[in-house]
Design an enzyme around this catalytic site. Sequence first.
Site, PDB file in Angstrom:
ATOM      1  N   ASP A  89      -3.136 -10.904  -1.434  1.00 14.78           N
ATOM      2  CA  ASP A  89      -3.439 -10.554  -0.005  1.00 14.78           C
ATOM      3  C   ASP A  89      -4.928 -10.196   0.099  1.00 14.78           C
ATOM      4  O   ASP A  89      -5.722 -10.106  -1.142  1.00 14.78           O
ATOM      5  CB  ASP A  89      -2.827  -9.176   0.201  1.00 14.78           C
TER       6      ASP A  89
ATOM      7  N   HIS B 136       0.739  -1.404  -0.152  1.00 14.06           N
ATOM      8  CA  HIS B 136       0.095  -0.188   0.141  1.00 14.06           C
ATOM      9  C   HIS B 136       0.819   1.236   0.136  1.00 14.06           C
ATOM     10  O   HIS B 136       0.280   2.279  -0.203  1.00 14.06           O
ATOM     11  CB  HIS B 136      -0.904   0.190   1.200  1.00 14.06           C
TER      12      HIS B 136
HETATM   13 ZN   LIG Z   1      -3.888  -7.015   3.469  1.00 15.28          ZN
END
Ligand SMILES: [Zn+2]
Length: 373
Positions: A169, A133
């Site tokens: 993920d 991220h």
């Molecule tokens: Zn994650």
Amino acid sequence: MEKRPLFIGSEIYRGSTYGDWHPLRVPRVATVMDLSRALGWLPAQVYVPSPRAKPAALAVWHDADYLDALVAAEAAQSVTDAVREKFGLGTPSNPVFSEMYRRPATAAGGSLLAGELLAKGGVVYHPAGGTHHGMPARANGFCYLNDPVLAVLSLRRHGVQRIAYLDIDAHHPDGVEHAFGDDPECLMISVHEVDRWPRTGVVEGDTTRQTYNLPVPAGLNDSEMALIRKEVIVPLISDFAPDAVVIQCGSDAIEEDPQSRLALSNNAHRAIVQALMPISPRLLVLGGGGYNPWSVGRCWTGIWGVLNGYDAPEVLPEPAQKVLRALRFEGNSRGRNPPDHWFTTLHDAPRSGPVRQEITGAINAVLGETRRR
Ligand SMILES: [Zn+2]
């Protein structure tokens, strides 16, 4: 002689915490190292201590003023309101903590090193990596830096051009897509929970951008993931004929994880890694999310086993069980009465189930353009 897979690790992760109430208060990489050693799977010759990247090395993607602010925040152990606002540092998800620069810089250093180690081919496992991220000038979603982006850039610097990036993920890799979403030499595939933070990655199969996003509904089971593996992941990556495959193997899509509502067993992760091993001459497997200390430790140790062709014993030997029994999950109900198989096994029981229409619909939507050609 065939090169053995290498394991990039560091002691900096042991005992490091984002704070008492943060999901990243639990041990993860240290568990994988301890469990692997207890199983005899991590001899000294394959263990590579991760170097800590210097700001100048991180500046290939991150902004210099952001890096300065991150280093300064660690030194001061505080941030001003202006820094919090501008760079996302000192927030609930990206708090000030004692190793807030050194820890991510070590994970980033490992990913930069991985690109170099893989120049001539091979397999590298870097479970502390996978901070997908991170943005160029902003901390985001527990990530201060973006080591998967740095890994891809490092591979490129070492002459490896065509890269397939797979992310399993539970969360969409917004930072990695920001970097390579429009790069046709970087195939990007992400399978993530629909309507979950950061809410990017709507269903997409773009053959020009080489970007494929497959959001999946809550409850995703092993049978559904197996279909996604066979219909989407393996064919797209095989057809792309990459020089390297990078897998972000976050374990937060496993049922017991507190941060998602997906319901995989860790067999799904191992099956995907196994299926991608023969496709390319270079394989880098990163970690990622994973917030149940037993789930993440067992999943990621099992992946290291797959990369080496080791079979986990049905019942773990006593030294390995000791590692798992010593784990604590304070502040979460899952830590109160952990089931015995979290201590005694590496592999979950399979969690198969019906393949829902949302899954086949998403697969068709993602592959639409590809199939029509
Ligand atoms: Zn994650």
